[in-house]
Design an enzyme around this catalytic site. Structure first.
Site, PDB file in Angstrom:
ATOM      1  N   SER A 168     -12.225  18.182 -10.936  1.00 16.92           N
ATOM      2  CA  SER A 168     -12.279  16.921 -11.404  1.00 16.92           C
ATOM      3  C   SER A 168     -13.594  16.576 -11.998  1.00 16.92           C
ATOM      4  O   SER A 168     -14.189  17.160 -12.902  1.00 16.92           O
ATOM      5  CB  SER A 168     -12.002  16.218  -9.941  1.00 16.92           C
ATOM      6  OG  SER A 168     -11.937  14.797 -10.507  1.00 16.92           O
ATOM      7  N   THR A 169     -14.569  15.820 -11.121  1.00 18.99           N
ATOM      8  CA  THR A 169     -15.682  15.491 -11.768  1.00 18.99           C
ATOM      9  C   THR A 169     -16.804  16.542 -11.884  1.00 18.99           C
ATOM     10  O   THR A 169     -16.772  17.547 -11.008  1.00 18.99           O
ATOM     11  CB  THR A 169     -16.462  14.302 -10.699  1.00 18.99           C
ATOM     12  OG1 THR A 169     -15.441  13.279 -10.425  1.00 18.99           O
ATOM     13  CG2 THR A 169     -17.726  13.844 -11.309  1.00 18.99           C
ATOM     14  N   HIS A 194      -8.664  16.396 -14.123  1.00 18.35           N
ATOM     15  CA  HIS A 194      -8.625  14.866 -13.859  1.00 18.35           C
ATOM     16  C   HIS A 194      -9.259  14.203 -15.303  1.00 18.35           C
ATOM     17  O   HIS A 194     -10.462  14.352 -15.392  1.00 18.35           O
ATOM     18  CB  HIS A 194      -9.026  14.300 -12.727  1.00 18.35           C
ATOM     19  CG  HIS A 194      -8.615  14.766 -11.179  1.00 18.35           C
ATOM     20  ND1 HIS A 194      -9.251  14.775 -10.362  1.00 18.35           N
ATOM     21  CD2 HIS A 194      -7.458  15.313 -11.307  1.00 18.35           C
ATOM     22  CE1 HIS A 194      -8.247  15.287  -9.225  1.00 18.35           C
ATOM     23  NE2 HIS A 194      -7.235  15.486  -9.890  1.00 18.35           N
ATOM     24  N   MET A 287     -14.621  15.282  -6.607  1.00 18.44           N
ATOM     25  CA  MET A 287     -14.629  14.427  -5.255  1.00 18.44           C
ATOM     26  C   MET A 287     -13.290  14.450  -4.504  1.00 18.44           C
ATOM     27  O   MET A 287     -12.271  14.272  -5.414  1.00 18.44           O
ATOM     28  CB  MET A 287     -15.144  13.049  -5.659  1.00 18.44           C
ATOM     29  CG  MET A 287     -14.982  12.117  -4.448  1.00 18.44           C
ATOM     30  SD  MET A 287     -16.470  12.207  -3.462  1.00 18.44           S
ATOM     31  CE  MET A 287     -17.527  11.433  -3.751  1.00 18.44           C
ATOM     32  N   ASP A 290      -8.066  16.582  -3.495  1.00 18.40           N
ATOM     33  CA  ASP A 290      -6.949  17.260  -4.371  1.00 18.40           C
ATOM     34  C   ASP A 290      -6.754  18.520  -4.649  1.00 18.40           C
ATOM     35  O   ASP A 290      -7.934  19.113  -5.250  1.00 18.40           O
ATOM     36  CB  ASP A 290      -6.750  16.427  -5.666  1.00 18.40           C
ATOM     37  CG  ASP A 290      -5.622  16.541  -6.714  1.00 18.40           C
ATOM     38  OD1 ASP A 290      -4.520  16.888  -6.054  1.00 18.40           O
ATOM     39  OD2 ASP A 290      -5.858  16.552  -7.724  1.00 18.40           O
TER      40      ASP A 290
END
Length: 350
Positions: A168-169, A194, A287, A290
Site C-alpha cells: 500500500s502506501t 492499493h 498502513m 490488509d
C-alpha cells in the site's frame, strides 16, 4: 487515537484557486485535520513552508513554472515532509513518487463528485502523517537504468510456484525495488497495490519497461505463467482460480475486503484456498492490516512468507501486523527481498 487531540497540519499547494477551495472546504469537515496555509506555485510554497511548518503537504503535479516533480526533488533534502500528490491520470505521478513523494490521490474528473476525492485525500493525510519520508535516490530509476537481476537456477527451482505480493502506501517504489532485481524467468506473480483505477495500468506499463519480466494489468481470466507479473486493476478484486493444473485470475468488481478494493487479503485468501502448488507470499509497506490475515492462511497451507522490515517501510503497518500474528517467516528490506525470494526458489530454503 487515545487522548492525543493534536491536529494534522496540512499545507495545500495548487495553482488552481478552485482546487484549493475544494480541498480546503472538504478537509475542514475533518476534526483531526487543520489546513494551516496554501501556496499557488512551487516558489510560493518554498517561501511559506518554513513559516507554516505543516505536518503534510498536498501538491499538484502539473503547475506552471516549476512542476511538482522538480519541487519534490528540491524540497525533500531541505524539508523532509510527507507529500501527497494530487494528480489527474498522469504518468508523471510515478516520477514524483520515485523522488520521494509518499502517496497520491486522483483529482476528480467530473464523472464522480468531490466527496470521494476528499475522503480519499483525508485518509491519505492521516497515513502520511505517520510515514517515514524516504530521501530521493541520487539516480532515480529509469527504464534505461537497469540493474543486474539475480539469476534463478532453473534446474533447481520448482516450476510450479505462484508468488503473491501486496503493498500500500510507499509500495509503488518498494515493489519496483523487488521486481527490478528479479530475473525474467521468475515464477508467475500476482500483485495487489492499493491504487486508484487507471493508475494501475500506467504502473504496470512502467514496471514492464523497467523490469526483466513481462508486467501487465490483470484482466479477468488471465493465466498465471512463469515470467509474467499481473497487477490487480484499481477498482476490482483479484483472486486466484484453479482450473486443473492451470491457474488464472478472476478480476471482478466487488465489496471492499479489509477496507480495500483491490484487497491483499482477498488475493492471499484465494491463494490459501485454491492453490495446490508451492506458494510464496510477500507483504510490504502500508498502513493498516490488509493482507496479514490472508498471509497467515497462506503460511498455514505451507507457503513461504516474507515481510518487509520496519527500517525500509514508508509505513510499517501491514507487515508489522502480519509479523505480530505469526504470518511472516522471514523479514527483509525492500532491497533484499528479491535475494531472499531467489534463494528460496533456488532450493536453499526448500
Amino acid at each position: 487515537m487515545g487522548f492525543d487531540t493534536k491536529k494534522i497540519r496540512v499545507m495545500i499547494v495548487d495553482d488552481s484557486m478552485l482546487a484549493r477551495r475544494i480541498i480546503q472546504n472538504g478537509l475542514s469537515r475533518y476534526p483531526n485535520i487543520e489546513v494551516v496555509g496554501e501556496a499557488f506555485n512551487a516558489m510560493d510554497a518554498r517561501k511559506k513552508l518554513p513559516i507554516l511548518n505543516p505536518d503534510v503537504m498536498t501538491l499538484d503535479v502539473e503547475m506552471p513554472g516549476m512542476n511538482g516533480i522538480d519541487f519534490v526533488k528540491e524540497i525533500l533534502p531541505i524539508h523532509p515532509i510527507p507529500i501527497i500528490l494530487v494528480s489527474s491520470l498522469n504518468l508523471r505521478v510515478f516520477d514524483a513518487m520515485a523522488v520521494g513523494a509518499v502517496d497520491f490521490v486522483r483529482k476528480p474528473d467530473g464523472t464522480e463528485g468531490n466527496d470521494r476525492f476528499i475522503e480519499a485525500l483525508a485518509n491519505k493525510i492521516v497515513v502520511a502523517s505517520c510515514a517515514r519520508v524516504r530521501r530521493p535516490p541520487l539516480r532515480p530509476v529509469a527504464s534505461n537504468n537497469r540493474i543486474t537481476s539475480l539469476p534463478l537456477k532453473m534446474g533447481v527451482a520448482p516450476t510450479d510456484v505462484i508468488i503473491g505480493l501486496g503493498a500500500s502506501t510507499g509500495g509503488t517504489e518498494a515493489t519496483l525495488e523487488v521486481l527490478r532485481r528479479l530475473p525474467a524467468n521468475i515464477p508467475g506473480m500476482v500483485i495487489v497495490q492499493h491504487m486508484p483505477p487507471g493508475f494501475t495500468q500506467m504502473y504496470a506499463e512502467r514496471l514492464d519497461r523497467i523490469c526483466q519480466m513481462k508486467v501487465k494489468e490483470a484482466e479477468n481470466g488471465d493465466e498465471i505463467v512463469r515470467g509474467q507479473v499481473l497487477i490487480a486493476p484499481g477498482d476490482k478484486q483479484m483472486r486466484v482460480v484453479r482450473n486443473g493444473t492451470r491457474y488464472t485470475v478472476s478480476c471482478m468488481p466487488g465489496e471492499k475486503v479489509s477496507g480495500h478494493c483491490p484487497s491483499v487479503d482477498a488475493l492471499f485468501l484465494s491463494m490459501a484456498q485454491n492453490v495446490r502448488c508451492r506458494m510464496v507470499g510477500i507483504i510490504m509497506t502500508g498502513m493498516g492490516s490488509d493482507g496479514a490475515k490472508g498471509l497467515l492462511e497462506m503460511r498455514k497451507k505451507g507457503a513461504y512468507t516474507i515481510g518487509q522490515d520496519k527500517d525500509s517501510c514508508v509505513v510499517y503497518g501491514m507487515p508489522m501486523v502480519a509479523h505480530n500474528i505469526g504470518a511472516v517467516m522471514q523479514q527483509a528490506s525492500c532491497e533484499n527481498i528479491a535475494g531472499v525470494l531467489v534463494r528460496h526458489l533456488s532450493g536453499s530454503h526448500l
